[in-house]
Design a protein around this motif. Structure first.
Motif, PDB file in Angstrom:
ATOM      1  N   ASP A 160     -74.815  85.391  38.077  1.00  0.00           N
ATOM      2  CA  ASP A 160     -75.249  85.951  36.795  1.00  0.00           C
ATOM      3  C   ASP A 160     -75.949  84.882  35.964  1.00  0.00           C
ATOM      4  O   ASP A 160     -76.029  83.720  36.366  1.00  0.00           O
ATOM      5  CB  ASP A 160     -74.087  86.636  36.033  1.00  0.00           C
ATOM      6  CG  ASP A 160     -73.071  85.653  35.467  1.00  0.00           C
ATOM      7  OD1 ASP A 160     -73.416  84.481  35.242  1.00  0.00           O
ATOM      8  OD2 ASP A 160     -71.919  86.071  35.231  1.00  0.00           O
ATOM      9  N   LYS A 200     -65.477  79.208  21.386  1.00  0.00           N
ATOM     10  CA  LYS A 200     -65.843  79.307  22.799  1.00  0.00           C
ATOM     11  C   LYS A 200     -66.803  80.482  22.880  1.00  0.00           C
ATOM     12  O   LYS A 200     -66.424  81.623  22.596  1.00  0.00           O
ATOM     13  CB  LYS A 200     -64.592  79.548  23.650  1.00  0.00           C
ATOM     14  CG  LYS A 200     -64.904  79.778  25.115  1.00  0.00           C
ATOM     15  CD  LYS A 200     -63.651  79.864  25.970  1.00  0.00           C
ATOM     16  CE  LYS A 200     -64.055  80.118  27.411  1.00  0.00           C
ATOM     17  NZ  LYS A 200     -62.938  80.184  28.334  1.00  0.00           N
ATOM     18  N   ASP A 204     -71.290  76.946  34.767  1.00  0.00           N
ATOM     19  CA  ASP A 204     -71.668  77.287  33.386  1.00  0.00           C
ATOM     20  C   ASP A 204     -72.247  76.079  32.658  1.00  0.00           C
ATOM     21  O   ASP A 204     -73.277  76.170  31.966  1.00  0.00           O
ATOM     22  CB  ASP A 204     -70.444  77.781  32.601  1.00  0.00           C
ATOM     23  CG  ASP A 204     -70.108  79.241  32.888  1.00  0.00           C
ATOM     24  OD1 ASP A 204     -70.705  79.814  33.816  1.00  0.00           O
ATOM     25  OD2 ASP A 204     -69.261  79.799  32.180  1.00  0.00           O
ATOM     26  N   GLY A 232     -66.510  78.141  38.017  1.00  0.00           N
ATOM     27  CA  GLY A 232     -67.330  78.692  36.939  1.00  0.00           C
ATOM     28  C   GLY A 232     -67.611  77.688  35.839  1.00  0.00           C
ATOM     29  O   GLY A 232     -68.706  77.684  35.265  1.00  0.00           O
ATOM     30  N   SER A 233     -66.648  76.824  35.547  1.00  0.00           N
ATOM     31  CA  SER A 233     -66.859  75.873  34.448  1.00  0.00           C
ATOM     32  C   SER A 233     -68.007  74.923  34.761  1.00  0.00           C
ATOM     33  O   SER A 233     -68.850  74.637  33.902  1.00  0.00           O
ATOM     34  CB  SER A 233     -65.574  75.084  34.182  1.00  0.00           C
ATOM     35  OG  SER A 233     -64.579  75.950  33.707  1.00  0.00           O
ATOM     36  N   GLY A 237     -63.337  67.859  37.819  1.00  0.00           N
ATOM     37  CA  GLY A 237     -62.393  66.743  37.680  1.00  0.00           C
ATOM     38  C   GLY A 237     -61.979  66.074  38.961  1.00  0.00           C
ATOM     39  O   GLY A 237     -61.049  65.269  38.952  1.00  0.00           O
ATOM     40  N   SER A 262     -61.736  67.807  42.345  1.00  0.00           N
ATOM     41  CA  SER A 262     -61.312  68.607  43.512  1.00  0.00           C
ATOM     42  C   SER A 262     -62.308  68.459  44.660  1.00  0.00           C
ATOM     43  O   SER A 262     -61.913  68.455  45.820  1.00  0.00           O
ATOM     44  CB  SER A 262     -61.124  70.085  43.131  1.00  0.00           C
ATOM     45  OG  SER A 262     -62.357  70.707  42.871  1.00  0.00           O
ATOM     46  N   THR A 271     -58.636  75.301  49.321  1.00  0.00           N
ATOM     47  CA  THR A 271     -57.822  74.319  48.588  1.00  0.00           C
ATOM     48  C   THR A 271     -57.479  74.765  47.159  1.00  0.00           C
ATOM     49  O   THR A 271     -56.782  74.036  46.442  1.00  0.00           O
ATOM     50  CB  THR A 271     -58.569  72.975  48.494  1.00  0.00           C
ATOM     51  OG1 THR A 271     -59.887  73.228  47.971  1.00  0.00           O
ATOM     52  CG2 THR A 271     -58.686  72.298  49.850  1.00  0.00           C
TER      53      THR A 271
HETATM   54  O1  NZQ Z   1     -62.465  70.441  37.940  1.00  0.00           O
HETATM   55  P1  NZQ Z   1     -62.057  70.439  39.355  1.00  0.00           P
HETATM   56  O2  NZQ Z   1     -61.419  69.167  39.788  1.00  0.00           O
HETATM   57  O3  NZQ Z   1     -63.135  70.899  40.295  1.00  0.00           O
HETATM   58  O4  NZQ Z   1     -60.815  71.503  39.486  1.00  0.00           O
HETATM   59  C1  NZQ Z   1     -60.940  72.852  39.139  1.00  0.00           C
HETATM   60  C2  NZQ Z   1     -60.277  73.210  37.811  1.00  0.00           C
HETATM   61  O5  NZQ Z   1     -59.198  72.349  37.558  1.00  0.00           O
HETATM   62  C3  NZQ Z   1     -60.142  73.651  40.122  1.00  0.00           C
HETATM   63  N1  NZQ Z   1     -60.882  73.980  41.343  1.00  0.00           N
HETATM   64  C4  NZQ Z   1     -62.094  74.561  41.465  1.00  0.00           C
HETATM   65  N2  NZQ Z   1     -62.405  74.717  42.769  1.00  0.00           N
HETATM   66  C5  NZQ Z   1     -61.379  74.193  43.472  1.00  0.00           C
HETATM   67  C6  NZQ Z   1     -60.418  73.719  42.571  1.00  0.00           C
HETATM   68  N3  NZQ Z   1     -59.270  73.116  42.978  1.00  0.00           N
HETATM   69  C7  NZQ Z   1     -59.074  72.996  44.299  1.00  0.00           C
HETATM   70  N4  NZQ Z   1     -59.948  73.444  45.224  1.00  0.00           N
HETATM   71  C8  NZQ Z   1     -61.113  74.044  44.846  1.00  0.00           C
HETATM   72  N5  NZQ Z   1     -61.949  74.516  45.774  1.00  0.00           N
HETATM   73  O6  NZQ Z   1     -59.810  74.851  39.441  1.00  0.00           O
HETATM   74  C9  NZQ Z   1     -59.697  74.577  38.050  1.00  0.00           C
HETATM   75  C10 NZQ Z   1     -60.434  75.667  37.287  1.00  0.00           C
HETATM   76  O7  NZQ Z   1     -61.832  75.583  37.538  1.00  0.00           O
HETATM   77  P2  NZQ Z   1     -62.853  76.375  36.606  1.00  0.00           P
HETATM   78  O8  NZQ Z   1     -64.219  76.110  37.087  1.00  0.00           O
HETATM   79  O9  NZQ Z   1     -62.524  76.124  35.169  1.00  0.00           O
HETATM   80  O10 NZQ Z   1     -62.417  77.900  36.904  1.00  0.00           O
HETATM   81  P3  NZQ Z   1     -63.234  79.237  36.821  1.00  0.00           P
HETATM   82  O11 NZQ Z   1     -64.137  79.372  37.971  1.00  0.00           O
HETATM   83  O12 NZQ Z   1     -62.227  80.285  36.633  1.00  0.00           O
HETATM   84  O13 NZQ Z   1     -64.144  79.093  35.507  1.00  0.00           O
HETATM   85  C11 NZQ Z   1     -63.622  79.373  34.229  1.00  0.00           C
HETATM   86  C12 NZQ Z   1     -64.701  79.254  33.161  1.00  0.00           C
HETATM   87  O14 NZQ Z   1     -65.763  80.212  33.353  1.00  0.00           O
HETATM   88  C13 NZQ Z   1     -65.919  81.011  32.168  1.00  0.00           C
HETATM   89  C14 NZQ Z   1     -64.527  81.005  31.598  1.00  0.00           C
HETATM   90  O15 NZQ Z   1     -64.501  81.412  30.254  1.00  0.00           O
HETATM   91  C15 NZQ Z   1     -64.123  79.554  31.799  1.00  0.00           C
HETATM   92  O16 NZQ Z   1     -64.707  78.736  30.814  1.00  0.00           O
HETATM   93  N6  NZQ Z   1     -66.495  82.316  32.497  1.00  0.00           N
HETATM   94  C16 NZQ Z   1     -67.786  82.356  32.906  1.00  0.00           C
HETATM   95  C17 NZQ Z   1     -68.438  83.546  33.153  1.00  0.00           C
HETATM   96  C18 NZQ Z   1     -69.856  83.602  33.574  1.00  0.00           C
HETATM   97  N7  NZQ Z   1     -70.561  82.527  33.657  1.00  0.00           N
HETATM   98  O17 NZQ Z   1     -70.373  84.669  33.842  1.00  0.00           O
HETATM   99  C19 NZQ Z   1     -67.791  84.843  32.995  1.00  0.00           C
HETATM  100  C20 NZQ Z   1     -66.300  84.753  32.902  1.00  0.00           C
HETATM  101  O18 NZQ Z   1     -65.821  85.898  32.257  1.00  0.00           O
HETATM  102  C21 NZQ Z   1     -65.768  83.538  32.200  1.00  0.00           C
HETATM  103  O19 NZQ Z   1     -65.748  83.718  30.799  1.00  0.00           O
END
Ligand code: NZQ
Ligand code: ZN
Length: 386
Positions: free
Chosen positions: A148, A161, A102, A98-99, A39, A41, A181
């Motif tokens: 992974d 999900k 993924d 991760g989002s 979004g 960042s 950040t």
């Molecule tokens: O979207 P942006 O603007 O980048 O902002 C993100 C988001 O709002 C922000 N962010 C990320 N890096 C940043 C930052 N803000 C400032 N500075 C930075 N350097 O953080 C927010 C969350 O990001 P997101 O990618 O959603 O977080 P996360 O890494 O925790 O990922 C969560 C997702 O991964 C799945 C979860 O279920 C969830 O959907 N999972 C994936 C797994 C896998 N692939 O193995 C295993 C896990 O158990 C998990 O289920």
């Protein structure tokens, strides 16, 4: 110790300045790149400009998929697949947490998917799939998606999900300075996710895997310590670096080598919460984990030894009885609370209205667990979180 297979094909370029390896990481593939990100960042931090400058210098043709959501939606996967096909993309470059990674994994496979629709691919169990090559630049220490083959995709229209195997990144660039950040909230939630990946394997009936347990205990202690430092000093390199390496190893399977897989039930229960309420994954895990621990220990005292190992070796609580084990669980809950995370579902505005549906979705996973559960157990765990 059980037999196991080690097969992790991803190259990790770790450390300050690791982005200098981006051209090498992309070089085996063509010049048509899909740049996928969240979004905004990466635009605010300047990383977007840094990446674009490198891609331009390398003569790449760049298509962009922006706005990938936390809890990435199948609709973003669909958009990405269309972009890859329309622009004959050779390699996907995912920059984010991760989002984003993924979503990129599902896009990479979706390009070759011959089934009905993309949601069919995401929602049906399959193994690793044919995929476009994927390189990523990690910006948040949490999921381990950089090391992974799994991804978790959401369909808010159906309140689903679903995690699945897709493809491993060819290479991941892991520079801890890119996480300076990350907000306090996402730092705490990401750290809770790292710890949960350890708990899901650590709480196993297999007691003779010294290396796996040692790695697990070290990652838990290191994550608690370095999360607290990063919350106070967001640009503390050592703290961010330890969290980043912990993130990659925790979900890699390495801390589970030789152990009977436990079923990862806190993840099963959390994905339901996210599917219905779109909450942050790590927050849901922090709320669920201590309640799950108390429930299974009360239900089956034969797992006390495992909880005592956790109490003695991780939480620093000496003793060899039930009271010791419960003290360690209380200490874990206190730790999560001290990181600023909400520790009840009520704080997130979640009531019990969907508990039955959520439990019906995870029903198949309940039995194959460290302590097998039934539907009533799962409802009781959710209720204890209220
Ligand atoms: O979207 P942006 O603007 O980048 O902002 C993100 C988001 O709002 C922000 N962010 C990320 N890096 C940043 C930052 N803000 C400032 N500075 C930075 N350097 O953080 C927010 C969350 O990001 P997101 O990618 O959603 O977080 P996360 O890494 O925790 O990922 C969560 C997702 O991964 C799945 C979860 O279920 C969830 O959907 N999972 C994936 C797994 C896998 N692939 O193995 C295993 C896990 O158990 C998990 O289920
Ligand atoms: Zn997780």
């Amino acid at each position: 110790m059980n037999n196991y297979l080690h097969d992790i094909p991803t190259k990790i370029y770790f450390g300050k300045g690791a982005i200098e390896n981006l051209p090498t990481a992309l070089s085996p593939f063509g010049k048509n790149v899909l740049l996928a990100y969240g979004g905004g960042s990466i635009k605010r931090s300047g990383l977007y400009d840094e990446v674009m400058a490198i891609l331009k210098r390398e003569g790449c043709k760049v298509s962009e998929l922006a706005g990938i959501e936390p809890n990435p939606r199948v609709t973003s996967v669909e958009k990405g697949v269309e972009l890859c096909i329309a622009n004959s993309v050779d390699v996907i470059l995912a920059v984010g947490g991760g989002s984003t990674i993924d979503c990129a994994k599902a896009i990479a496979c979706g390009v070759y998917w011959k089934g009905m629709g993309i949601w069919e691919m995401c929602s049906h169990k399959h193994g690793l799939m044919k995929a476009l090559p994927l390189v990523d630049i990690l910006t948040l220490s949490a999921t381990g998606s950089e090391f992974d083959g799994g991804a978790v995709i959401s369909n808010l229209a159906t309140n689903e999900k679903i995690g699945n195997s897709y493809t491993y990144p060819y290479a991941s660039i892991c520079d801890p300075t890119y996480t300076f950040t990350v907000s306090k909230y996402q730092t705490a939630a990401g750290s809770a996710d790292i710890m949960s990946h350890i708990f899901e394997g650590y709480f196993s009936r297999t007691m003779d895997c010294d290396l796996s347990d040692g790695i697990a205990e070290t990652i838990l202690k290191s994550t608690m310590k370095n999360c607290m430092i990063a919350l106070k000093e967001p640009d503390n390199y050592a703290a961010r670096a330890n969290l980043m390496v912990n993130s990659s190893i925790a979900c890699s399977g390495i801390p589970e080598y030789g152990k009977t897989r436990s079923g990862w039930i806190c993840h099963g229960l959390e994905h339901e919460l996210s599917a219905y309420y779109d909450i942050t994954h790590g927050t849901g895990l922090a709320i669920l984990t201590p309640r799950w621990m108390r429930h299974v220990l009360n239900k089956d005292h034969s797992v006390l030894d495992r909880f005592l190992k956790f109490a003695n070796n991780v939480m620093g609580i000496e003793g060899n009885d039930m009271e010791t084990a419960f003290k360690a669980i209380d200490a874990l809950e206190d730790y999560f609370r001290s990181t600023g995370l909400p520790m009840t579902l009520s704080e997130l505005g979640i009531g019990e209205e969907h508990f039955v549906d959520m439990v019906n979705h995870v029903e198949k996973r309940l039995d194959n667990q460290f302590v097998p559960l039934d539907k009533e157990d799962a409802i009781a765990i959710y209720k204890a979180c209220l």
